[in-house]
Structures are given as structure tokens and as C-alpha cells.
Write an enzyme that holds these catalytic residues in place. Structure first.
Site, mmCIF file in Angstrom:
data_model
loop_
_atom_site.group_PDB
_atom_site.id
_atom_site.type_symbol
_atom_site.label_atom_id
_atom_site.label_comp_id
_atom_site.label_asym_id
_atom_site.label_seq_id
_atom_site.Cartn_x
_atom_site.Cartn_y
_atom_site.Cartn_z
ATOM 1 N N GLU A 1 0.764 -1.217 0.114
ATOM 2 C CA GLU A 1 -0.082 -0.073 -0.027
ATOM 3 C C GLU A 1 0.681 1.208 -0.193
ATOM 4 O OE1 GLU A 1 -0.346 -2.554 2.404
ATOM 5 O OE2 GLU A 1 -2.212 -2.896 2.994
ATOM 6 N N GLY B 1 6.375 -1.318 14.670
ATOM 7 C CA GLY B 1 5.817 -0.528 14.090
ATOM 8 C C GLY B 1 4.819 0.396 14.703
ATOM 9 N N ARG B 2 3.985 -0.313 15.844
ATOM 10 C CA ARG B 2 2.900 0.464 16.645
ATOM 11 C C ARG B 2 3.609 0.868 17.477
ATOM 12 N NH1 ARG B 2 2.546 -5.031 16.139
ATOM 13 N NH2 ARG B 2 2.932 -6.454 18.046
ATOM 14 N N GLU C 1 -2.939 -5.530 17.569
ATOM 15 C CA GLU C 1 -1.982 -6.414 17.193
ATOM 16 C C GLU C 1 -0.989 -6.869 17.973
ATOM 17 O OE1 GLU C 1 0.857 -4.216 14.271
ATOM 18 O OE2 GLU C 1 -0.842 -5.092 12.836
ATOM 19 N N HIS D 1 -24.485 9.852 20.899
ATOM 20 C CA HIS D 1 -25.860 10.129 19.824
ATOM 21 C C HIS D 1 -25.419 8.922 18.881
ATOM 22 C CE1 HIS D 1 -26.904 14.088 21.511
ATOM 23 N NE2 HIS D 1 -25.510 13.816 21.516
ATOM 24 N N LYS E 1 -1.852 -10.865 3.587
ATOM 25 C CA LYS E 1 -1.234 -10.068 2.616
ATOM 26 C C LYS E 1 -0.758 -11.228 1.467
ATOM 27 C CE LYS E 1 1.252 -6.918 5.787
ATOM 28 N NZ LYS E 1 2.666 -6.588 6.492
HETATM 29 O O1 F6P Z 1 0.079 -4.413 10.135
HETATM 30 C C1 F6P Z 1 1.287 -4.988 9.753
HETATM 31 C C2 F6P Z 1 2.357 -4.101 9.908
HETATM 32 O O2 F6P Z 1 3.678 -4.787 9.802
HETATM 33 C C3 F6P Z 1 2.487 -3.300 11.067
HETATM 34 O O3 F6P Z 1 2.894 -3.709 12.109
HETATM 35 C C4 F6P Z 1 3.183 -1.956 10.584
HETATM 36 O O4 F6P Z 1 2.925 -1.074 11.313
HETATM 37 C C5 F6P Z 1 2.563 -1.838 9.241
HETATM 38 O O5 F6P Z 1 2.296 -3.228 8.723
HETATM 39 C C6 F6P Z 1 3.461 -0.879 8.231
HETATM 40 O O6 F6P Z 1 4.826 -1.783 8.043
HETATM 41 P P1 F6P Z 1 5.866 -0.989 7.485
HETATM 42 O O7 F6P Z 1 6.217 0.064 8.553
HETATM 43 O O8 F6P Z 1 7.080 -1.936 7.222
HETATM 44 O O9 F6P Z 1 5.448 -0.543 6.124
#
Ligand code: F6P
Length: 521
Positions: free
Chosen positions: A210, A263-264, A349, A380, A485
Site C-alpha cells: 500500500e 511499528g505500532r 496487534e 448519539h 498479505k
Molecule cells: O500491520 C502489519 C504491519 O507490519 C504493522 O505492524 C506495521 O506498522 C505496518 O504493517 C506497516 O509496516 P511498514 O512500516 O514496514 O510499512
């Protein structure tokens, strides 16, 4: 039975739960005039009121005993000192190092020098963009920043940018593109000028389809100048410098991130670059300092006076002993509109797993369904279910004492609703068909600043860690996102190719073929 559900304290909690069959929170308040004082605490300028819970002093004692039985103190120490607690990936989880200062060793090396070097690189770049010395083609000042990323490369930064918008004066406008739905990026680009727009490609792996798809659209929209020598229009935040280079990002414009930051949990890294560009590096570092204050609270406070531990244990109480499947996050502040979405990824996650770190199947519930929306809008929308539905939905209500605006009347109305809802959920009105006895936590932030936002987000990071420690699961990997994926990658050419599809299950075949039949231009 697992070691957890066969443990003495777990069994004691199970029998303790039976005492709550008919218990009412109003009786707990009637029995103790000091219940608010005993079931609330401050950490910095945050107040947590957890008195409106189906929990007694004995409940809290048993939950704290469970935490100790699960070696929580030792696990906190391991987290903060860089042990490889991300067992499946043999990595540390050192988001706390990103906002600290003391040395932290990973594989025998202190990571702090590179953390500090990256902050310096961010500061130099942000200062240049904000003072105009770093600009677009022809030296034109950057008026807009587009952050291209998804998941942790989007949600945390977007939350911080939105929450701290009032700190954005004097900086470029910051926009976020995440979904591969091209409608979003096309609508955004319509209103921007390539010559005054800076694009940040945020991807730890630099392989998320993406992000790469959107980044390519933005790069092509910028034209050849984006990849011209000396161009400042394209920067990247990634752990994969090679792929960023192949995409056209100059090495000097790559901001590193590391495999010991999930990532999170990466807002505090260079993934926070769009936030820093918008609010300035001083305010971004204030965000880090706030998170660090919560880290110190988590490290030093006794469990009984620890906000993350208390939130975590109450969540386990409802999840594993009352069967509550979800937990609502209800910020009474539009600046925090993206907090539920960020916490969804952070919590679900991390906690949405059914195997322990040792690979054993759990025999108890783990991650809760995290959802929510801002109040008063939520009143609401779904509050009918919270008040009179058949389900137990524990909720965190969050509000700010002093708003970022000056309209005291509106704020008084907002706060009155914040206060009324938790009271109504607890007290009910049986004669009017409101059962009450519905638990909530109330979190008050004295003022929403970079510092207090950092504290708030770090609070939930540590809550999630405590829950996963007690459940014995690894909070820091996400194997569950891979299958979808992989399947999407194999279906993509089928969707793009002509002709009927028969290679999948009947539903997928039927859906693909319907799409094809209704896409004729
Ligand atoms: O949702 C899966 C994941 O690997 C997350 O943990 C991560 O934040 C996101 O996709 C984006 O990953 P990247 O920063 O590698 O593009």
C-alpha cells in the site's frame, strides 16, 4: 489447564468473581466514603479514577498478586533494559529507549548514540524545512508535507499531528495518506502544488504494497524534480536504506529506524518526522519527555500505585472473569479523535494471539476488541447499547480539564457530559429501565500538550505490555497479518487479468467474477 489458569491466584480470582454475582458498585461506594480517594491516583498531570469499577480492595489485592505471580516486575525490567523479549523474532522491544537518555545495550552495543544522532538529523531537517532553508525546486518553501505510510507508520504520527494541531503554527500543513484506495491520495494531490510539497515515505520494511503504491503515485505526481540530484522533495523513514535508494530517496534523506522498535510502538522514532515537521522539534521532544515520564512511573511506582498496571489488571478482570469481549476508548476531545484507532493497532496487534511465547495454546481469553469514538458524538451513536444493552462493555473515558480553545461554555457542556455518562452507567435508574452497574475508568488530563500526550500514549503501551505479560504472550510480533498479505499478492494478478477465475473457493471465485463483470469501462 495452563499454568496461568491453574495458578492459585487465578483460581482465587475465579471464586472471588462469584461474590460479584449480585454486587453493585453503588454499594461499594456506600460502604466506603473514601472510595474515590482509594481508587484514584495521579501520575504527573494525569488523574486516573478507577473507582467506578466492579472491584473491591480484595479484588485489587488478588489482581496484584496475579501480576506478581507472573513475574511482572522482572518482565518490566527486561523490557526497559533491552532483553530480547520479542521471543519469536529474537529482538528487544526498545520503544522506551527512543525517549530516554541512559545507555541501553542491544547485542552488546549501546543504542543511544544512534538514537540521539537520528534526533539530531530530524532536528536539522525540520529546522531547515520550517525556516525555508530546505525547500522545493527553485528553493521554494515547503507549504505541505505528505506522509505516506500505514499501520504504525501512520496511526501514531497521525494521532499526534491531529492532537497537537494547535502547536502547528509556523510549520507546513501535514497530510497523511495510508490506504491503497487511490481516491484518497488523488483527492489530496488535487489541492497541492508539487513544487512546495515534501513527501515522506514511512515504511520500516520498505516493502508494504500500500505504501509503495501510494508513494509511487506521489513521486510521479511530483515529476522528475523529486529524483533530481539535490532534491529535498522525497525523504524516507525506514530500516531498509537499500530499497529506499532504489525508490529514489537520496541516502542523506533516509532517516533510520531499527528492528528493535515495533511499528505500532514507533511514533517516538523518526516515524515521528511528520509530527516534528508540523509542530517543531522542541515540541516533538516534549512528546518524548512525556512518554519518558510515564516510563519512569511504570518503572518506579509500586503496582498498587501504577496507572498502567491498574488499567491492565482491570482489563483482565473483565476480559477473563466477566467475559467482556471488548473495551471502549471514549475521548471527550476532538483532538484525540484518532486515539481509538491508534490503540486498536497498539492493543489488538499486540494482544490478539492464542499461543503463548512458549508456543502453547491458551485456555483463557487474551486480547480484547478495542474500539471507540469521541464523546459527545458517541452518545448519539452507540451509548444506547452501553446503557441498556445486554453486554458488559468496560470503557475508558478521557477528558481534558483545560481545553486548547477559549470557549468555556462549550467545554463545560462537554465535561458535564463526560461526568454524567460514567455516573449514569454506574448508578443507572432501575425504574426507567437503566440497569446501571456498568464499569468505567475516567482519565483526566490537566491540559493536552505534547508532554501529556506522550504520557497518555505511553500509558497504554505499558498497559498492553502488562496484559501480555500476564497472558504469557509476545506483545511485539504480528504473524497474523502475513496470511492475508500473501493471499492478496496471489489474487492480485487474477483481479487484473481478463477471464473468469476458478482457482479459489467458490465465494472468492464468485466475488472476483462479479467484480470483473461490473468493471467494464
Ligand atoms: O500491520 C502489519 C504491519 O507490519 C504493522 O505492524 C506495521 O506498522 C505496518 O504493517 C506497516 O509496516 P511498514 O512500516 O514496514 O510499512
Amino acid at each position: 489447564m495452563s499454568t496461568l489458569t491453574s495458578s492459585r491466584t487465578w483460581l482465587a480470582l475465579k471464586s472471588h468473581r462469584e461474590q460479584f454475582a449480585g454486587a453493585r458498585m453503588t454499594d461499594l461506594f456506600a460502604a466506603d466514603a473514601n472510595r474515590f480517594d482509594k481508587f484514584s491516583l495521579q501520575a504527573g498531570s494525569l488523574l486516573l479514577d478507577y473507582s467506578k469499577n466492579l472491584a473491591s480492595a480484595e479484588t485489587m489485592q488478588l489482581l496484584m498478586a496475579l501480576a506478581r505471580e507472573r513475574q511482572l516486575g522482572n518482565e518490566i525490567q527486561r523490557l526497559l533494559t533491552g532483553d530480547k523479549i520479542n521471543t519469536s523474532e529474537d529482538r528487544a522491544a526498545l520503544h522506551t529507549a527512543l525517549r530516554g537518555s541512559a545507555p541501553v545495550m542491544v547485542d552488546g552495543n549501546d543504542v543511544m548514540p544512534e538514537v540521539k544522532a537520528t534526533l539530531a538529523q530530524m532536528r536539522e531537517f525540520c529546522n531547515g524545512v520550517r525556516d525555508g532553508s530546505i525547500g522545493g525546486p527553485g528553493g521554494r518553501r515547503f507549504t505541505d508535507v505528505i506522509n505516506v505510510g500505514i499501520g504504525g507508520s501512520h496511526l501514531g504520527p497521525a494521532l499526534a499531528t491531529t492532537a497537537l494541531a494547535t502547536y502547528g503554527k509556523g510549520g507546513p500543513r501535514v497530510h497523511y495518506v495510508s490506504n491503497v484506495d487511490a481516491g484518497a491520495v488523488e483527492r489530496l494531490l488535487e489541492g497541492l502544488d508539487p513544487a512546495t510539497t515534501l513527501a515522506i515515505v514511512e515504511s520500516k520494511t520498505f516493502s508494504t504494497i500500500e505504501t509503495l503504491t501510494n508513494a509511487t503515485i506521489v513521486r510521479e505526481w511530483m515529476g522528475p524534480s523529486a529524483r533530481a540530484p539535490g532534491s529535498n522533495q522525497l525523504v524516507a523513514v525506514t530500516a531498509n536504506v537499500r530499497l529506499a535508494g532504489e525508490f529514489g530517496v537520496a541516502p542523506a534523506h533516509v532517516f533510520p529506524c531499527w528492528d528493535w522498535v515495533g511499528g505500532r510502538y514507533s511514533l517516538w522514532s523518526a516515524m515521528g518526522l511528520p509530527v516534528a515537521l508540523g509542530i517543531g522539534m522542541d515540541n516533538f521532544e516534549a512528546l518524548l519527555h512525556g512518554a519518558h515520564e510515564m516510563d519512569a512511573h511504570f518503572r518506579d511506582a509500586p503496582f498498587e500505585r501504577s496507572m498502567p498496571v491498574i488499567l491492565a489488571l482491570l482489563g483482565i478482570w473483565y476480559n477473563d472473569f466477566f467475559g467482556a469481549a471488548s473495551h471502549a476508548i471514549l475521548p471527550y476531545d476532538e483532538s484525540l479523535a484518532l486515539l481509538p484507532a491508534h490503540l486498536q493497532q497498539l492493543d489488538m496487534e499486540s494482544s490478539g494471539k492464542q499461543l503463548t511465547r512458549d508456543g502453547d495454546a491458551v485456555d483463557y481469553d487474551t486480547g480484547m476488541i478495542i474500539w471507540g469514538a469521541t464523546g459527545t458524538n458517541a452518545q448519539h451513536s452507540f451509548f444506547q447499547l452501553l446503557h441498556q444493552g445486554t453486554r458488559l462493555v468496560p470503557a475508558d473515558f478521557i477528558a481534558v480539564c483545560k481545553p486548547q480553545h477559549t470557549n468555556t461554555k462549550s467545554h463545560a457542556i462537554l465535561l458535564a457530559n463526560f461526568l454524567a455518562q460514567t455516573a449514569a452507567l454506574m448508578n443507572g435508574a432501575l425504574k426507567d429501565g437503566f440497569p446501571g452497574n456498568r464499569p468505567s475508568n475516567s482519565i483526566l488530563v490537566q491540559q493536552l500538550t505534547p508532554h501529556t500526550l506522550g504520557m497518555l500514549i505511553a500509558l497504554y503501551e505499558h498497559k498492553v505490555f502488562v496484559q501480555n505479560t500476564i497472558w504469557g504472550i509476545n506483545a511485539f510480533d504480528q504473524p497474523g497479518v502475513e496470511l492475508g498479505k500473501r493471499l492478496a499478492t496471489s489474487i492480485l494478478p487474477e483481479v487484473e487479468a481478463a477471464g473468469a477465475v476458478t482457482a479459489y473457493d467458490a465465494s472468492t471465485n464468485g466475488l472476483v467474477n462479479f467484480i470483473k463483470a461490473h468493471q467494464t469501462r
